[in-house]
Design a protein around this motif. Structure first.
Motif, mmCIF file in Angstrom:
data_model
loop_
_atom_site.group_PDB
_atom_site.id
_atom_site.type_symbol
_atom_site.label_atom_id
_atom_site.label_comp_id
_atom_site.label_asym_id
_atom_site.label_seq_id
_atom_site.Cartn_x
_atom_site.Cartn_y
_atom_site.Cartn_z
ATOM 1 N N UNK A 27 0.841 -1.141 -0.106
ATOM 2 C CA UNK A 27 0.059 0.076 -0.030
ATOM 3 C C UNK A 27 0.793 1.333 0.024
ATOM 4 N N UNK A 28 0.333 2.343 -0.368
ATOM 5 C CA UNK A 28 1.121 3.567 0.044
ATOM 6 C C UNK A 28 1.227 3.834 1.429
ATOM 7 N N UNK A 29 2.329 4.712 1.540
ATOM 8 C CA UNK A 29 2.650 5.395 2.765
ATOM 9 C C UNK A 29 1.500 5.772 3.640
ATOM 10 N N UNK A 30 1.422 5.631 4.829
ATOM 11 C CA UNK A 30 0.200 6.180 5.707
ATOM 12 C C UNK A 30 0.609 7.599 5.915
ATOM 13 N N UNK A 31 -0.289 8.497 5.685
ATOM 14 C CA UNK A 31 -0.351 9.769 5.839
ATOM 15 C C UNK A 31 -1.347 10.273 6.874
ATOM 16 N N UNK A 32 -0.875 10.672 8.123
ATOM 17 C CA UNK A 32 -1.955 10.860 9.200
ATOM 18 C C UNK A 32 -2.673 12.157 8.580
ATOM 19 N N UNK A 33 -2.366 13.222 7.984
ATOM 20 C CA UNK A 33 -2.981 14.244 7.650
ATOM 21 C C UNK A 33 -4.076 13.931 6.910
ATOM 22 N N UNK A 34 -3.951 13.002 6.034
ATOM 23 C CA UNK A 34 -4.847 12.625 5.061
ATOM 24 C C UNK A 34 -6.229 11.538 5.422
ATOM 25 N N UNK A 35 -5.579 11.002 6.528
ATOM 26 C CA UNK A 35 -6.658 10.100 7.528
ATOM 27 C C UNK A 35 -7.797 10.693 7.769
ATOM 28 N N UNK A 36 -9.023 10.079 7.730
ATOM 29 C CA UNK A 36 -10.116 10.632 8.255
ATOM 30 C C UNK A 36 -10.851 9.557 9.275
ATOM 31 N N UNK A 37 -11.450 9.989 10.145
ATOM 32 C CA UNK A 37 -12.245 9.253 11.140
ATOM 33 C C UNK A 37 -13.203 8.224 10.673
ATOM 34 N N UNK A 38 -13.486 8.289 9.467
ATOM 35 C CA UNK A 38 -14.659 7.457 9.123
ATOM 36 C C UNK A 38 -13.797 6.293 8.363
ATOM 37 N N UNK A 39 -12.606 6.152 8.627
ATOM 38 C CA UNK A 39 -11.826 5.120 7.864
ATOM 39 C C UNK A 39 -11.756 4.122 8.946
ATOM 40 N N UNK A 40 -11.412 2.976 8.545
ATOM 41 C CA UNK A 40 -11.234 1.772 9.495
ATOM 42 C C UNK A 40 -9.739 1.523 9.587
ATOM 43 N N UNK A 41 -9.001 1.717 10.930
ATOM 44 C CA UNK A 41 -7.781 1.312 10.889
ATOM 45 C C UNK A 41 -7.376 0.363 12.027
ATOM 46 N N UNK A 42 -7.924 -1.100 11.755
ATOM 47 C CA UNK A 42 -7.819 -2.091 12.747
ATOM 48 C C UNK A 42 -6.306 -2.387 13.069
ATOM 49 N N UNK A 43 -5.444 -2.263 12.293
ATOM 50 C CA UNK A 43 -4.127 -2.530 12.348
ATOM 51 C C UNK A 43 -3.426 -1.775 13.389
ATOM 52 N N UNK A 44 -4.044 -0.524 13.766
ATOM 53 C CA UNK A 44 -3.352 0.470 14.669
ATOM 54 C C UNK A 44 -3.852 0.032 16.101
ATOM 55 N N UNK A 45 -4.758 -0.858 16.080
ATOM 56 C CA UNK A 45 -5.222 -1.318 17.733
ATOM 57 C C UNK A 45 -4.309 -2.389 18.271
ATOM 58 N N UNK A 46 -3.714 -2.222 19.366
ATOM 59 C CA UNK A 46 -3.198 -3.191 19.899
ATOM 60 C C UNK A 46 -4.103 -4.593 19.978
ATOM 61 N N UNK A 47 -5.336 -4.466 20.187
ATOM 62 C CA UNK A 47 -6.376 -5.640 20.361
ATOM 63 C C UNK A 47 -6.295 -6.583 19.158
ATOM 64 N N UNK A 48 -5.629 -6.122 17.881
ATOM 65 C CA UNK A 48 -5.851 -6.789 16.695
ATOM 66 C C UNK A 48 -4.450 -7.528 16.409
ATOM 67 N N UNK A 49 -3.590 -7.352 17.556
ATOM 68 C CA UNK A 49 -2.564 -8.413 17.448
ATOM 69 C C UNK A 49 -2.798 -9.778 17.337
ATOM 70 N N UNK A 50 -2.179 -10.485 16.383
ATOM 71 C CA UNK A 50 -2.492 -11.987 16.397
ATOM 72 C C UNK A 50 -2.227 -12.751 17.603
#
Length: 432
Positions: free
Chosen positions: A397-420
């Protein structure tokens, strides 16, 4: 008639949390234990060092090792929530004297971790163990496995006197950290992988100045601190903070930099006045004023250089076993290092209890088979999460750009809960 041996003996190299956790579980499994540690004395609980986030499984394991389980609650604070935020641009930080609020990307209100200080957790575990099992000020030098694979001889140097001593055991547990000398014995070409960034770390102590303006302002800017792990993201960088017991705030700021040249066998790097001055300048340029003030008023910040390695294919050789960072150098983004080490200790103890000395080979084989899938998944996931948060190049994927991210997007990878394997760890028995 062969005389039955009363107790098998395990020699643990490394007296940090991984090592003393193994001491607990091996003693419970009926083993005699000797712990070698190169430090001359136990830690004294200094104010610097790392804050730890303990997952629910680790909390249960720790309490099972304490004669007074309630002490874990006294030596830790709840992290009920994990919140990932986008930090506002520096030009928008202050409006009429008030900081502009960050945008929340994800909010896990059922996080259920607990925050502790490394020295407090070590002290809790250490004080429950017999003092005579420790050999302080002993530096591991070499090992030799007997021809029949039934024993291992360890040579160590007494740091104070220079004397060389030999210790023989049935099992050698390598809990000697990320730069493990024991691991290097079996993997002479092993090299750590530099992540591309290091972490500025610090513990802000406000125990005698709770009414300080800096404290009141950070509580206003981060109203859930004391029960929340905050993660703020900016362009190509991120910072985390959470409160730990005894009126302290732990923070870690990850900075993309070329690999530093470390002069000693340590992942931590001493800093000078010029480096700290640069830190203070940069923190003002990126983070909200309330957070920047906490960083600038922290005494003795230090640099933790971030390494990991591709997951090992083997963590057992005959009667030698790797645990903790010796088995799985890991980046810190999913709060795995200490939690993995605690589970290593538990699984190892249960395997030894199940199979006993008469079948040490099967016990260690089961330990390895249970831990390798978890290590593989969690090390690589933590690496991936770190690359996302630091704006590194990604293959899919493209590099993650926080300034372009919106709160309506889903970011499950950023949550510790979703660690395998976070909630579904392969088990030896049903105790966990």
């Amino acid at each position: 008639m062969v005389e039955k041996k009363e107790k098998p003996k395990a020699v643990i190299v490394g007296g940090s949390i991984a090592g003393i956790s193994c001491a607990h579980t091996l003693l419970k499994a009926g083993w005699e234990v000797q712990v070698l540690e190169r430090s001359s004395t136990p830690p004294t609980g200094c104010s610097t060092g790392a804050g730890l986030a303990l997952d629910p499984l680790s909390q249960r394991l720790l309490q099972s090792w304490l004669s007074r389980p309630e002490l874990l609650l006294e030596y830790s604070l709840p992290l009920a929530t994990e919140q990932v935020e986008i930090s506002p641009l520096r030009s928008l930080h202050s409006i009429d004297g008030e900081s502009k609020r960050a945008r929340v990307l994800s909010n896990d209100e059922n996080f259920n971790f607990r925050a502790s200080h490394w020295a407090d957790l070590h002290s809790l575990l250490y004080n429950e163990l017999p003092s005579d099992i420790f050999l302080w000020g002993h530096l591991f030098l070499s090992l030799c496995i007997s021809d029949d694979k039934t024993s291992v001889k360890i040579k160590a140097r007494v740091v104070e006197s220079g004397e060389i001593v030999e210790i023989i055991g049935d099992l050698l547990v390598a809990a000697d950290g990320c730069l493990s000398s024991i691991r290097q014995t079996f993997l002479p070409n092993f090299k750590l992988r530099y992540s591309g960034y290091y972490g500025w770390r610090g513990v802000f102590d406000f125990s005698e100045r709770e009414n300080l303006e800096t404290v009141m302002n950070i509580r206003k800017a981060y109203p859930e601190i004391g029960k929340c792990l905050y993660m703020d993201l900016a362009s190509n960088t991120h910072i985390l903070l959470f409160e730990i017991p005894k009126k302290k705030i732990n923070w870690v700021w990850f900075v993309n930099e070329p690999q530093p040249q470390l002069k000693a066998r340590s992942m931590s790097m001493k800093v000078n006045e010029t480096m700290v001055k640069k830190l203070h300048q940069q923190v003002d340029e990126i983070w909200v004023p309330e957070l920047a003030k906490v960083v600038k008023e922290t005494k003795d910040p230090f640099i933790n250089v971030i390494y990991d390695c591709d997951p090992l294919e083997q963590i057992v050789w005959d009667n030698v076993v790797l645990v903790g960072e010796a088995a799985h150098p890991t980046t810190p983004h999913c709060a795995r290092s200490t939690n993995m080490a605690l589970l290593d200790a538990f699984v190892l103890g249960e395997c030894l209890l199940k199979w006993g000395l008469l079948d040490l080979k099967s016990a260690l084989a089961e330990y390895q088979s249970l831990r390798l899938p978890v290590i593989y998944a969690q090390v690589l996931h933590s690496r991936h999460v770190g690359r996302i948060k630091q704006g590194s190049t990604l293959s899919d994927r493209e590099r993650f750009d926080p300034s372009a991210a919106t709160t309506t997007q889903n970011f499950p990878e950023l949550q510790i809960r979703n660690t395998p394997f976070l909630d579904d760890v392969p088990r030896v028995i049903d105790l966990i």
